[in-house]
Design an enzyme around this catalytic site. Structure first.
Site, PDB file in Angstrom:
ATOM      1  N   ASP A 111       0.796  -1.177   0.041  1.00 20.68           N
ATOM      2  CA  ASP A 111       0.182  -0.074  -0.031  1.00 20.68           C
ATOM      3  C   ASP A 111       0.960   1.134   0.091  1.00 20.68           C
ATOM      4  OD1 ASP A 111      -2.307  -1.849   0.326  1.00 20.68           O
ATOM      5  OD2 ASP A 111      -2.161  -1.394   2.428  1.00 20.68           O
ATOM      6  N   LYS A 144     -11.459  -3.173  -4.686  1.00 18.54           N
ATOM      7  CA  LYS A 144     -12.676  -3.039  -4.096  1.00 18.54           C
ATOM      8  C   LYS A 144     -13.857  -2.294  -4.994  1.00 18.54           C
ATOM      9  CE  LYS A 144     -11.075  -3.524   0.640  1.00 18.54           C
ATOM     10  NZ  LYS A 144      -9.662  -3.119   0.648  1.00 18.54           N
ATOM     11  N   PRO A 180     -22.821  -2.270 -13.318  1.00 24.20           N
ATOM     12  CA  PRO A 180     -22.228  -3.621 -14.171  1.00 24.20           C
ATOM     13  C   PRO A 180     -21.207  -3.232 -15.164  1.00 24.20           C
ATOM     14  CG  PRO A 180     -24.330  -4.048 -13.514  1.00 24.20           C
ATOM     15  CD  PRO A 180     -24.277  -2.894 -13.154  1.00 24.20           C
ATOM     16  N   ASN A 181     -21.666  -2.260 -15.920  1.00 29.26           N
ATOM     17  CA  ASN A 181     -20.699  -1.838 -17.145  1.00 29.26           C
ATOM     18  C   ASN A 181     -19.522  -1.427 -16.896  1.00 29.26           C
ATOM     19  OD1 ASN A 181     -20.425  -1.535 -20.122  1.00 29.26           O
ATOM     20  ND2 ASN A 181     -20.494   0.576 -19.502  1.00 29.26           N
ATOM     21  N   SER A 189     -11.860  -4.935   8.017  1.00 34.37           N
ATOM     22  CA  SER A 189     -11.147  -4.949   9.341  1.00 34.37           C
ATOM     23  C   SER A 189     -11.185  -3.567   9.958  1.00 34.37           C
ATOM     24  CB  SER A 189      -9.868  -5.295   8.774  1.00 34.37           C
ATOM     25  OG  SER A 189      -9.226  -4.346   7.790  1.00 34.37           O
ATOM     26  N   GLY A 202      -0.918  -7.346  11.564  1.00 32.66           N
ATOM     27  CA  GLY A 202       0.362  -6.618  11.664  1.00 32.66           C
ATOM     28  C   GLY A 202      -0.241  -5.417  12.326  1.00 32.66           C
TER      29      GLY A 202
END
Lengths: 217, 217
Positions: B12, B62, B67-68, B115, B170
């Site tokens: 990240d 994410k 849909p398109n 999370s 972590g």
């Protein structure tokens, strides 16, 4: 026209040349140009600066991650000088707060209801709570469908000072005037404009339709 | 080790040089490298090909659109040769189906539980339905928290053949061994690795911890 127009052009195309060609025609005809991930992932986020020469840019990134990632995405968009950003709300108040805090002067729109059929499976059922979070976070506006007038009407009645931007107009079946009459402040339309033979004329027609609808309210 | 490791490195970070530097150290030590939007928006999606020289790449995008748009995003990631992709499920079965259909040989993971604290406001309450949609769509796996063992344990008992990948290990408080013992198949860890003085050693330690935990099951 730019400041007055209630039309947001959804520039859902790949490829920066194609995007820029249509953006030029949008100059002076739209409130903003909305771009999304397919364009950003191929061109890089610098495309915001490039398109900002023609109109203000609304980044429709439907952000839906943990607070730290939401913050990093939003900061980068803000650095590029975007007019606004679209985020999901359903990931919760901490994720939403992270977007708001990193947004600087940008207008933040939160997704309360979407325009595709699958939106009814989860999101539609808790739109009241999503709307409440949008208010609480002090957003500029919300996204509500331009092809589901009952939902938009109902949200308008409880949205307070939040602006409503409505996609789904044109190719997805909504009409600009009906969306405005249901309470939308901005009409988001894409395919029916950039797939038309003459995008400029198409935008002028929609602007005219919006103006007449506002006159009827 | 690559094929055997159950560790997914969450890269990240902004900036492709930094990413590549850590990716080199991950070679042979991880099942995959997970990247997300902050890196893609600055480097372009070509970063997938660049990092694939060192390890397989999991695109944690994410995805949460109509849909398109979901289809366009997924197609582009697949063209780049990614190993897998992470999508939201809550936008409904049509949006999810669009990702699955455009995914080619990629492993598709659907987000069932997240999370961060805000995940409890909406998502946690309908995790059963999200899990059901993941099964129905024939996904490869789901995302469940590596720092909320009760939720992961419960999901494991009903996830059937779906793999579970667990972030939050972590820096976000989860332990690799406890996550494995709760039923995670893959451990996703980021900051505790790339912010350490010696990322290679840190990855070796986590791999060892995972191996011992598997031995205990």
């Amino acid at each position: 026209m730019t400041q007055e127009s209630r039309l947001i052009l959804a520039l859902d195309v790949y490829g920066v040349e194609k995007a820029e060609d249509i953006a030029k025609q949008a100059e002076g005809r739209v409130r903003a140009i909305k771009i999304n991930w397919p364009l950003v992932m191929t061109s890089g986020i610098g495309v915001v600066q490039r398109l900002s020469r023609y109109a203000e840019v609304l980044c429709d990134l439907k952000i839906a991650d943990i607070p730290n990632t939401n913050r990093l995405i939003t900061q980068k968009v803000n650095e590029m000088g975007a007019w606004g950003i679209i985020t999901h709300i359903f990931t919760g108040s901490d994720s939403l707060k992270a977007v708001k805090e990193a947004s600087g002067e940008m207008k933040v729109f939160g997704v309360v209801a979407m325009s595709h059929p699958g939106a009814s499976e989860f999101m539609l059922g808790f739109r009241d709570r999503l709307l409440a979070l949008a208010k609480e976070a002090g957003l500029f506006g919300i996204i509500a469908p331009g092809n589901n007038y009952e939902v938009t009407k109902e949200l308008r009645s409880r949205a307070g000072t939040l602006k409503i931007a409505s996609p789904g107009v044109g190719a997805q079946g909504g009409s600009a005037s009906d969306a405005i009459l249901s309470g939308a402040d901005y009409i988001i339309s894409g395919r029916s404009i950039y797939e038309s033979d003459n995008p400029s004329v198409e935008m002028d027609l929609i602007n005219e339709e919006i103006k007449q609808a506002i006159g009827l309210k």
